[in-house]
Scaffold this motif. Structure first.
Motif, PDB file in Angstrom:
ATOM      1  N   GLN A  15      89.280 -55.857 -13.071  1.00 31.64           N
ATOM      2  CA  GLN A  15      90.466 -56.041 -13.903  1.00 31.64           C
ATOM      3  C   GLN A  15      91.692 -56.042 -13.009  1.00 31.64           C
ATOM      4  OE1 GLN A  15      90.707 -53.341 -17.209  1.00 31.64           O
ATOM      5  NE2 GLN A  15      92.761 -53.982 -17.796  1.00 31.64           N
ATOM      6  N   LEU A  16      92.632 -56.928 -13.297  1.00 32.23           N
ATOM      7  CA  LEU A  16      93.887 -56.996 -12.571  1.00 32.23           C
ATOM      8  C   LEU A  16      95.033 -56.649 -13.522  1.00 32.23           C
ATOM      9  CD1 LEU A  16      93.383 -60.269 -10.483  1.00 32.23           C
ATOM     10  CD2 LEU A  16      93.245 -57.899  -9.678  1.00 32.23           C
ATOM     11  N   PRO A  17      96.174 -56.245 -12.980  1.00 36.71           N
ATOM     12  CA  PRO A  17      97.323 -55.978 -13.852  1.00 36.71           C
ATOM     13  C   PRO A  17      97.664 -57.186 -14.711  1.00 36.71           C
ATOM     14  CG  PRO A  17      97.757 -55.193 -11.622  1.00 36.71           C
ATOM     15  CD  PRO A  17      96.480 -55.976 -11.558  1.00 36.71           C
ATOM     16  N   ASP A  18      98.187 -56.938 -15.900  1.00 40.68           N
ATOM     17  CA  ASP A  18      98.468 -58.046 -16.807  1.00 40.68           C
ATOM     18  C   ASP A  18      99.657 -58.884 -16.353  1.00 40.68           C
ATOM     19  OD1 ASP A  18     100.555 -56.338 -17.438  1.00 40.68           O
ATOM     20  OD2 ASP A  18      99.903 -55.958 -19.492  1.00 40.68           O
ATOM     21  N   TRP A  19     100.335 -58.453 -15.288  1.00 37.43           N
ATOM     22  CA  TRP A  19     101.452 -59.235 -14.748  1.00 37.43           C
ATOM     23  C   TRP A  19     101.013 -60.142 -13.595  1.00 37.43           C
ATOM     24  CZ3 TRP A  19     102.083 -57.247  -9.784  1.00 37.43           C
ATOM     25  CH2 TRP A  19     101.720 -55.900  -9.589  1.00 37.43           C
ATOM     26  N   ALA A 147     103.044 -47.913 -12.134  1.00 33.89           N
ATOM     27  CA  ALA A 147     102.063 -47.221 -11.299  1.00 33.89           C
ATOM     28  C   ALA A 147     101.034 -48.164 -10.693  1.00 33.89           C
ATOM     29  CB  ALA A 147     101.351 -46.148 -12.127  1.00 33.89           C
ATOM     30  N   GLU A 148     101.219 -49.466 -10.875  1.00 40.11           N
ATOM     31  CA  GLU A 148     100.231 -50.434 -10.405  1.00 40.11           C
ATOM     32  C   GLU A 148     100.696 -51.103  -9.112  1.00 40.11           C
ATOM     33  OE1 GLU A 148      98.116 -52.174 -14.341  1.00 40.11           O
ATOM     34  OE2 GLU A 148     100.234 -52.709 -14.103  1.00 40.11           O
ATOM     35  N   ARG A 149      99.730 -51.313  -8.201  1.00 39.68           N
ATOM     36  CA  ARG A 149     100.025 -51.987  -6.935  1.00 39.68           C
ATOM     37  C   ARG A 149      98.939 -53.025  -6.647  1.00 39.68           C
ATOM     38  NH1 ARG A 149     100.894 -48.132  -1.967  1.00 39.68           N
ATOM     39  NH2 ARG A 149      98.848 -47.337  -2.606  1.00 39.68           N
ATOM     40  N   VAL A 150      99.320 -54.088  -5.962  1.00 35.40           N
ATOM     41  CA  VAL A 150      98.374 -55.067  -5.447  1.00 35.40           C
ATOM     42  C   VAL A 150      98.852 -55.480  -4.061  1.00 35.40           C
ATOM     43  CG1 VAL A 150      97.694 -55.951  -7.721  1.00 35.40           C
ATOM     44  CG2 VAL A 150      99.585 -57.047  -6.479  1.00 35.40           C
ATOM     45  N   VAL A 151      97.914 -55.976  -3.240  1.00 38.27           N
ATOM     46  CA  VAL A 151      98.258 -56.546  -1.945  1.00 38.27           C
ATOM     47  C   VAL A 151      97.796 -57.991  -1.923  1.00 38.27           C
ATOM     48  CG1 VAL A 151      98.019 -56.400   0.563  1.00 38.27           C
ATOM     49  CG2 VAL A 151      97.954 -54.310  -0.799  1.00 38.27           C
ATOM     50  N   LEU A 152      98.720 -58.906  -1.708  1.00 38.38           N
ATOM     51  CA  LEU A 152      98.376 -60.311  -1.553  1.00 38.38           C
ATOM     52  C   LEU A 152      98.105 -60.550  -0.077  1.00 38.38           C
ATOM     53  CD1 LEU A 152     100.929 -60.300  -3.928  1.00 38.38           C
ATOM     54  CD2 LEU A 152      99.667 -62.420  -4.258  1.00 38.38           C
ATOM     55  N   GLY A 187      92.117 -48.180  -2.387  1.00 36.56           N
ATOM     56  CA  GLY A 187      92.083 -48.318  -3.827  1.00 36.56           C
ATOM     57  C   GLY A 187      93.068 -49.319  -4.397  1.00 36.56           C
ATOM     58  N   VAL A 188      93.763 -50.050  -3.522  1.00 35.67           N
ATOM     59  CA  VAL A 188      94.727 -51.045  -3.986  1.00 35.67           C
ATOM     60  C   VAL A 188      94.024 -52.405  -4.034  1.00 35.67           C
ATOM     61  CG1 VAL A 188      96.941 -52.171  -3.558  1.00 35.67           C
ATOM     62  CG2 VAL A 188      96.614 -49.759  -2.928  1.00 35.67           C
ATOM     63  N   PRO A 189      94.024 -53.098  -5.163  1.00 35.66           N
ATOM     64  CA  PRO A 189      93.355 -54.404  -5.232  1.00 35.66           C
ATOM     65  C   PRO A 189      93.939 -55.393  -4.228  1.00 35.66           C
ATOM     66  CG  PRO A 189      93.843 -53.598  -7.442  1.00 35.66           C
ATOM     67  CD  PRO A 189      94.551 -52.687  -6.486  1.00 35.66           C
ATOM     68  N   ALA A 190      93.059 -56.205  -3.649  1.00 34.54           N
ATOM     69  CA  ALA A 190      93.464 -57.261  -2.732  1.00 34.54           C
ATOM     70  C   ALA A 190      93.374 -58.595  -3.451  1.00 34.54           C
ATOM     71  CB  ALA A 190      92.573 -57.264  -1.492  1.00 34.54           C
ATOM     72  N   GLY A 195      88.836 -67.155  -2.799  1.00 37.07           N
ATOM     73  CA  GLY A 195      87.788 -66.284  -3.310  1.00 37.07           C
ATOM     74  C   GLY A 195      88.304 -65.294  -4.329  1.00 37.07           C
ATOM     75  N   PRO A 196      87.396 -64.456  -4.846  1.00 36.19           N
ATOM     76  CA  PRO A 196      87.762 -63.530  -5.922  1.00 36.19           C
ATOM     77  C   PRO A 196      88.602 -62.358  -5.431  1.00 36.19           C
ATOM     78  CG  PRO A 196      85.511 -63.142  -5.227  1.00 36.19           C
ATOM     79  CD  PRO A 196      85.957 -64.372  -4.495  1.00 36.19           C
ATOM     80  N   ALA A 197      89.313 -61.734  -6.350  1.00 34.62           N
ATOM     81  CA  ALA A 197      90.072 -60.525  -6.040  1.00 34.62           C
ATOM     82  C   ALA A 197      89.116 -59.374  -5.764  1.00 34.62           C
ATOM     83  CB  ALA A 197      91.003 -60.172  -7.195  1.00 34.62           C
ATOM     84  N   LEU A 198      89.516 -58.511  -4.835  1.00 36.76           N
ATOM     85  CA  LEU A 198      88.711 -57.361  -4.443  1.00 36.76           C
ATOM     86  C   LEU A 198      89.352 -56.080  -4.961  1.00 36.76           C
ATOM     87  CD1 LEU A 198      87.950 -58.374  -0.737  1.00 36.76           C
ATOM     88  CD2 LEU A 198      86.553 -58.801  -2.784  1.00 36.76           C
ATOM     89  N   ALA A 199      88.519 -55.098  -5.268  1.00 34.92           N
ATOM     90  CA  ALA A 199      89.014 -53.863  -5.879  1.00 34.92           C
ATOM     91  C   ALA A 199      89.738 -52.955  -4.895  1.00 34.92           C
ATOM     92  CB  ALA A 199      87.846 -53.099  -6.521  1.00 34.92           C
ATOM     93  N   ASP A 200      89.415 -53.053  -3.598  1.00 36.39           N
ATOM     94  CA  ASP A 200      89.911 -52.065  -2.638  1.00 36.39           C
ATOM     95  C   ASP A 200      90.238 -52.753  -1.316  1.00 36.39           C
ATOM     96  OD1 ASP A 200      90.278 -49.940  -0.848  1.00 36.39           O
ATOM     97  OD2 ASP A 200      88.778 -48.692  -1.826  1.00 36.39           O
ATOM     98  N   CYS A 201      91.513 -52.957  -1.077  1.00 34.27           N
ATOM     99  CA  CYS A 201      91.960 -53.592   0.160  1.00 34.27           C
ATOM    100  C   CYS A 201      91.532 -52.773   1.376  1.00 34.27           C
ATOM    101  CB  CYS A 201      93.483 -53.748   0.135  1.00 34.27           C
ATOM    102  SG  CYS A 201      94.191 -54.532   1.593  1.00 34.27           S
ATOM    103  N   GLY A 202      91.645 -51.448   1.291  1.00 35.05           N
ATOM    104  CA  GLY A 202      91.274 -50.588   2.411  1.00 35.05           C
ATOM    105  C   GLY A 202      89.813 -50.705   2.776  1.00 35.05           C
TER     106      GLY A 202
END
Length: 277
Positions: A15-19, A147-152, A187-190, A195-202
């Motif tokens: 699941q990704l943020p709705d934004w 409280a939501e973060r993502v890394v592009l 724990g920050v989605p990449a 390809g598909p989004a990943l759950a954990d950039c780290g």
């Protein structure tokens, strides 16, 4: 770990943020996977969004992005054409919005992005994270809302498999340092460039680091065993990779040889020969 990797480097994001919205370009291929990922970010309740990586100059794809307007800014992760080719046309379709990149050659209507830059996007906090290595101008974007973060991650981390270090523009030492930095985003989605989004950039960065270090051991062994050219190193180390991709593997091998300080010279046929002690 040392074989050809085609699976995701971390668990997929369920699941990704709705934004966050993904608009995938219709340019699938061996280097682009399912196609270039164009990401559209718009904070809840805000009118203006931001686009990251417009992708190729495909009119249908660019029209689909523009239809999601209004958009106030276009950001670029790196200058490869599959990410930037459509940027000028998209800016035109959007009424001349700025296109910001680390490389001035891909910047329109604004100043090139520098380390620590925070592009102004209503409702979102966007911070540029320098990530050279895949290319010299590669960057990532850390984006936060509430409280939501993502890394592009552009092509620094892909949704499947591993990326190339595009020598001589790319640099393996820089790439390893960029992965070390990205490994801190636990724990920050990449959101990758392909390809598909990943759950954990780290976690993905950790996998990439281990894979790169294992490849370096293989390259050392191939050179010690008598490989005399970069092409011979590719044949020894990347034997499980489809031969149609060996040209890209040679980019990474040249970067690995440079990192390992193995002396090389250009051969008469345009290849790379290893100098013997």
């Amino acid at each position: 770990m040392t074989g050809h990797v085609t699976a995701p480097a971390a668990a997929l994001a369920d699941q990704l943020p709705d934004w966050v919205t993904l608009l995938r370009a219709p340019n699938p291929g061996p280097m682009t996977l399912d196609g270039t990922n164009t990401w559209l970010l718009r904070a809840p309740g805000q009118e203006l969004g931001v686009v990251v990586d417009p992708g190729p100059a495909d009119e249908g794809h660019l029209a689909a992005i523009a239809a999601r307007g209004p958009i106030g800014l276009v950001l670029i992760t790196h200058g490869h054409p599959d990410h930037t080719e459509g940027a000028a046309r998209l800016s035109e379709l959007l009424g001349g919005v700025p296109v910001l990149a680390a490389d001035p050659a891909h910047t329109l209507g604004g100043s090139p992005l520098a380390a620590g830059a925070s592009p102004d996007v209503p409702g979102l906090t966007v911070r540029l994270v320098p990530a050279p290595g895949h290319t010299a101008d590669s960057v990532c974007f850390l984006v936060e809302h509430a409280a939501e973060r993502v890394v592009l991650t552009g092509d620094t981390i892909l949704g499947r498999g591993t990326t190339v270090v595009a020598h001589p523009d790319g640099h393996l030492g820089d790439y390893l340092a960029s992965l070390e930095l990205l490994s801190t985003y636990r724990g920050v989605p990449a959101l990758p460039g392909h390809g598909p989004a990943l759950a954990d950039c780290g976690a993905a960065a950790d996998f990439y680091l281990a894979h790169r270090r294992a490849r370096l051991d293989q390259v050392r062994a191939a050179v010690a065993a008598g490989a005399g050219t970069a092409a011979e190193v590719v044949a020894a180390v990347y034997a499980d990779v489809d031969r149609s991709l060996w040209w890209a593997a040679e980019w990474s091998v040249r970067a690995q040889l440079e990192y390992l300080a193995v002396p090389t010279r250009e051969s008469g046929d345009g290849g790379t020969e290893l100098e013997q002690p």
